[in-house]
Write a protein that holds these residues in place. Structure first.
Motif, PDB file in Angstrom:
ATOM      1  N   GLY A  99       0.804  -1.215   0.000  1.00 58.44           N
ATOM      2  CA  GLY A  99       0.000   0.000   0.000  1.00 58.44           C
ATOM      3  C   GLY A  99       0.838   1.266   0.000  1.00 58.44           C
ATOM      4  N   ASP A 100       1.971   1.250  -0.727  1.00 56.90           N
ATOM      5  CA  ASP A 100       2.896   2.386  -0.751  1.00 56.90           C
ATOM      6  C   ASP A 100       3.041   2.901  -2.181  1.00 56.90           C
ATOM      7  OD1 ASP A 100       4.896   4.231  -0.404  1.00 56.90           O
ATOM      8  OD2 ASP A 100       6.245   2.893   0.699  1.00 56.90           O
ATOM      9  N   PRO A 101       2.110   3.719  -2.663  1.00 57.51           N
ATOM     10  CA  PRO A 101       2.187   4.211  -4.041  1.00 57.51           C
ATOM     11  C   PRO A 101       3.409   5.077  -4.300  1.00 57.51           C
ATOM     12  CG  PRO A 101       0.455   5.345  -2.822  1.00 57.51           C
ATOM     13  CD  PRO A 101       0.909   4.217  -1.965  1.00 57.51           C
ATOM     14  N   GLY A 102       3.917   5.733  -3.255  1.00 56.83           N
ATOM     15  CA  GLY A 102       5.122   6.531  -3.427  1.00 56.83           C
ATOM     16  C   GLY A 102       6.319   5.681  -3.790  1.00 56.83           C
ATOM     17  N   ALA A 103       6.422   4.502  -3.175  1.00 58.17           N
ATOM     18  CA  ALA A 103       7.517   3.582  -3.484  1.00 58.17           C
ATOM     19  C   ALA A 103       7.367   3.022  -4.896  1.00 58.17           C
ATOM     20  CB  ALA A 103       7.561   2.449  -2.469  1.00 58.17           C
ATOM     21  N   VAL A 104       6.139   2.762  -5.318  1.00 57.44           N
ATOM     22  CA  VAL A 104       5.909   2.296  -6.693  1.00 57.44           C
ATOM     23  C   VAL A 104       6.395   3.349  -7.679  1.00 57.44           C
ATOM     24  CG1 VAL A 104       4.195   1.580  -8.388  1.00 57.44           C
ATOM     25  CG2 VAL A 104       3.928   0.886  -6.005  1.00 57.44           C
ATOM     26  N   ALA A 105       6.050   4.612  -7.420  1.00 59.70           N
ATOM     27  CA  ALA A 105       6.460   5.706  -8.305  1.00 59.70           C
ATOM     28  C   ALA A 105       7.982   5.836  -8.344  1.00 59.70           C
ATOM     29  CB  ALA A 105       5.829   7.014  -7.838  1.00 59.70           C
ATOM     30  N   ALA A 106       8.629   5.646  -7.197  1.00 60.95           N
ATOM     31  CA  ALA A 106      10.087   5.748  -7.147  1.00 60.95           C
ATOM     32  C   ALA A 106      10.744   4.678  -8.008  1.00 60.95           C
ATOM     33  CB  ALA A 106      10.568   5.637  -5.697  1.00 60.95           C
ATOM     34  N   VAL A 107      10.197   3.470  -7.979  1.00 59.00           N
ATOM     35  CA  VAL A 107      10.713   2.388  -8.823  1.00 59.00           C
ATOM     36  C   VAL A 107      10.515   2.746 -10.301  1.00 59.00           C
ATOM     37  CG1 VAL A 107      10.506  -0.047  -9.442  1.00 59.00           C
ATOM     38  CG2 VAL A 107      10.274   0.648  -7.049  1.00 59.00           C
ATOM     39  N   ASP A 108       9.359   3.258 -10.623  1.00 57.63           N
ATOM     40  CA  ASP A 108       9.026   3.630 -12.000  1.00 57.63           C
ATOM     41  C   ASP A 108      10.009   4.679 -12.527  1.00 57.63           C
ATOM     42  OD1 ASP A 108       7.597   3.585 -14.346  1.00 57.63           O
ATOM     43  OD2 ASP A 108       5.765   4.440 -13.516  1.00 57.63           O
ATOM     44  N   GLU A 109      10.230   5.711 -11.765  1.00 58.15           N
ATOM     45  CA  GLU A 109      11.129   6.786 -12.185  1.00 58.15           C
ATOM     46  C   GLU A 109      12.567   6.296 -12.320  1.00 58.15           C
ATOM     47  OE1 GLU A 109      10.330   9.584  -9.136  1.00 58.15           O
ATOM     48  OE2 GLU A 109       8.362  10.160  -9.965  1.00 58.15           O
ATOM     49  N   ALA A 124       8.899   1.261 -23.560  1.00 54.85           N
ATOM     50  CA  ALA A 124       8.513   0.862 -22.206  1.00 54.85           C
ATOM     51  C   ALA A 124       7.282   1.597 -21.721  1.00 54.85           C
ATOM     52  CB  ALA A 124       9.681   1.098 -21.248  1.00 54.85           C
ATOM     53  N   THR A 125       7.213   2.902 -21.982  1.00 54.63           N
ATOM     54  CA  THR A 125       6.073   3.677 -21.484  1.00 54.63           C
ATOM     55  C   THR A 125       4.824   3.465 -22.336  1.00 54.63           C
ATOM     56  OG1 THR A 125       6.920   5.612 -22.700  1.00 54.63           O
ATOM     57  CG2 THR A 125       7.486   5.433 -20.375  1.00 54.63           C
ATOM     58  N   ARG A 126       4.998   3.236 -23.623  1.00 52.80           N
ATOM     59  CA  ARG A 126       3.819   2.989 -24.453  1.00 52.80           C
ATOM     60  C   ARG A 126       3.154   1.672 -24.074  1.00 52.80           C
ATOM     61  NH1 ARG A 126       6.056   2.499 -28.942  1.00 52.80           N
ATOM     62  NH2 ARG A 126       5.700   0.289 -29.359  1.00 52.80           N
ATOM     63  N   THR A 127       3.950   0.625 -23.926  1.00 49.15           N
ATOM     64  CA  THR A 127       3.366  -0.662 -23.552  1.00 49.15           C
ATOM     65  C   THR A 127       2.841  -0.634 -22.114  1.00 49.15           C
ATOM     66  OG1 THR A 127       5.596  -1.459 -22.988  1.00 49.15           O
ATOM     67  CG2 THR A 127       4.743  -2.009 -25.170  1.00 49.15           C
ATOM     68  N   GLY A 128       3.496   0.130 -21.244  1.00 53.74           N
ATOM     69  CA  GLY A 128       3.017   0.249 -19.862  1.00 53.74           C
ATOM     70  C   GLY A 128       1.665   0.921 -19.788  1.00 53.74           C
ATOM     71  N   VAL A 156       3.897  10.056 -13.295  1.00 56.98           N
ATOM     72  CA  VAL A 156       4.874   8.971 -13.311  1.00 56.98           C
ATOM     73  C   VAL A 156       5.033   8.481 -14.744  1.00 56.98           C
ATOM     74  CG1 VAL A 156       4.520   8.207 -10.930  1.00 56.98           C
ATOM     75  CG2 VAL A 156       3.020   7.344 -12.736  1.00 56.98           C
ATOM     76  N   PRO A 157       6.175   7.854 -15.083  1.00 58.31           N
ATOM     77  CA  PRO A 157       6.390   7.425 -16.468  1.00 58.31           C
ATOM     78  C   PRO A 157       5.441   6.324 -16.935  1.00 58.31           C
ATOM     79  CG  PRO A 157       8.466   7.518 -15.245  1.00 58.31           C
ATOM     80  CD  PRO A 157       7.364   7.669 -14.243  1.00 58.31           C
ATOM     81  N   GLY A 158       5.175   5.337 -16.072  1.00 59.69           N
ATOM     82  CA  GLY A 158       4.317   4.220 -16.471  1.00 59.69           C
ATOM     83  C   GLY A 158       5.048   3.188 -17.296  1.00 59.69           C
ATOM     84  N   THR A 159       6.255   2.813 -16.885  1.00 57.52           N
ATOM     85  CA  THR A 159       7.005   1.784 -17.616  1.00 57.52           C
ATOM     86  C   THR A 159       6.284   0.436 -17.541  1.00 57.52           C
ATOM     87  OG1 THR A 159       8.317   1.386 -15.626  1.00 57.52           O
ATOM     88  CG2 THR A 159       9.256   2.875 -17.277  1.00 57.52           C
ATOM     89  N   GLN A 160       6.504  -0.385 -18.543  1.00 57.61           N
ATOM     90  CA  GLN A 160       5.779  -1.651 -18.635  1.00 57.61           C
ATOM     91  C   GLN A 160       6.013  -2.544 -17.424  1.00 57.61           C
ATOM     92  OE1 GLN A 160       7.204  -4.893 -19.175  1.00 57.61           O
ATOM     93  NE2 GLN A 160       5.168  -5.876 -19.204  1.00 57.61           N
ATOM     94  N   ALA A 161       7.252  -2.645 -16.978  1.00 58.09           N
ATOM     95  CA  ALA A 161       7.561  -3.547 -15.871  1.00 58.09           C
ATOM     96  C   ALA A 161       6.863  -3.125 -14.590  1.00 58.09           C
ATOM     97  CB  ALA A 161       9.072  -3.595 -15.650  1.00 58.09           C
ATOM     98  N   VAL A 162       6.852  -1.838 -14.311  1.00 58.75           N
ATOM     99  CA  VAL A 162       6.189  -1.347 -13.093  1.00 58.75           C
ATOM    100  C   VAL A 162       4.679  -1.480 -13.233  1.00 58.75           C
ATOM    101  CG1 VAL A 162       5.796   0.692 -11.654  1.00 58.75           C
ATOM    102  CG2 VAL A 162       8.095   0.151 -12.461  1.00 58.75           C
ATOM    103  N   ALA A 163       4.149  -1.177 -14.408  1.00 59.12           N
ATOM    104  CA  ALA A 163       2.718  -1.372 -14.644  1.00 59.12           C
ATOM    105  C   ALA A 163       2.334  -2.829 -14.417  1.00 59.12           C
ATOM    106  CB  ALA A 163       2.357  -0.942 -16.064  1.00 59.12           C
ATOM    107  N   ALA A 164       3.159  -3.743 -14.923  1.00 58.39           N
ATOM    108  CA  ALA A 164       2.890  -5.173 -14.723  1.00 58.39           C
ATOM    109  C   ALA A 164       2.956  -5.529 -13.247  1.00 58.39           C
ATOM    110  CB  ALA A 164       3.890  -6.004 -15.521  1.00 58.39           C
TER     111      ALA A 164
END
Length: 255
Positions: A99-109, A124-128, A156-164
């Motif tokens: 439940g830590d969206p800030g940490a998710v965003a940090a990984v994405d960036e 990466a961002t298009r597929t994400g 946030v960028p929305g990279t595919q790996a983080v989106a997945a």
């Protein structure tokens, strides 16, 4: 009426075992497996079919053929996708479950910043974004909706790996299964690109995927041990080929 031991007519031990087997087969583990199968299916419109993951650049440079294809895939998994995308997926999955969206965003960036070439960042961002957009509709989970909204607002960028990672976590797929599934999806996409580039045939492509299984297992275990500062690829030949591919006059793939 007399019954032999194990007869199921009166609901004896065999009937109990059969019922337990049915319960195990229809439990939540199967639901998670089905989610993984859906997300890794080549028919799932995430945009992976438009990517060669720099393989087209290798093919243009005549730097790979059918004999060296398995070695290139192994290198990409162990030194590229594994340390970068697979690790980011694992970290994003854990952060989402916590439940830590800030940490998710940090990984994405962080992951976005490690992608050196413009072509790879765009892919990466298009597929994400496509993954989050469809997953938001299909799975109807608030965690997916929230992150999709942040990506749409360009927070946030929305990279595919983080989106997945977010999608797998929100749907309850265990982190090890999630990382393995996404690595297999990468391998399947790589094999599909090799087919379209005529570097292999359909039969050898299946051998390529089967041969990658131990490498995937190794990459999964390594990804699960890493932390955020470890995220990043060291497959510089792939970056070079991707850079050449960006400027190629004729291209079959987007990356």
């Amino acid at each position: 009426m007399y019954q032999e031991e194990g007869d199921t007519m009166d609901g004896g031990p065999a009937a109990g075992a059969e019922a337990a087997a049915r319960a195990a087969a229809t439990g939540p583990g199967l639901a998670h497996l089905l989610v993984s199968l859906q997300l890794t299916d080549s028919a799932f419109p995430s945009g992976f079919y438009t990517l060669s993951h720099s393989l087209e650049g290798f093919a243009h440079a005549r730097a790979v053929d059918s004999a060296t294809l398995p070695l290139l895939l192994e290198s990409m998994i162990l030194h590229g996708v594994g340390p970068a995308d697979a690790t980011a997926l694992a970290l994003a999955h854990r952060a989402c479950r916590a439940g830590d969206p800030g940490a998710v965003a940090a990984v994405d960036e962080h992951l976005f910043a490690t992608k050196l070439g413009q072509e790879m960042r765009r892919a990466a961002t298009r597929t994400g974004r496509q993954l989050l957009d469809l997953a938001s509709e299909v799975f109807d989970r608030p965690e997916i909706d929230d992150y999709h909204a942040r990506v749409e607002r360009r927070e946030v960028p929305g990279t595919q790996a983080v989106a997945a990672g977010v999608v797998y976590a929100a749907t309850g797929v265990p982190v090890r299964q999630a990382v393995a599934s996404d690595l297999f999806a990468f391998c399947a996409s790589f094999a599909g690109a090799a087919l379209r580039l005529r570097l292999t045939d359909h039969r050898k492509a299946q051998s390529l995927l089967h041969g990658a299984a131990p490498v995937i297992e190794e990459a999964v275990e390594a990804a699960l041990r890493r932390e955020l500062p470890d995220v990043g690829a060291t497959l510089f030949a792939s970056d070079i080929m991707s850079g050449r591919h960006e400027r190629a006059e004729a291209r079959l793939f987007a990356s």
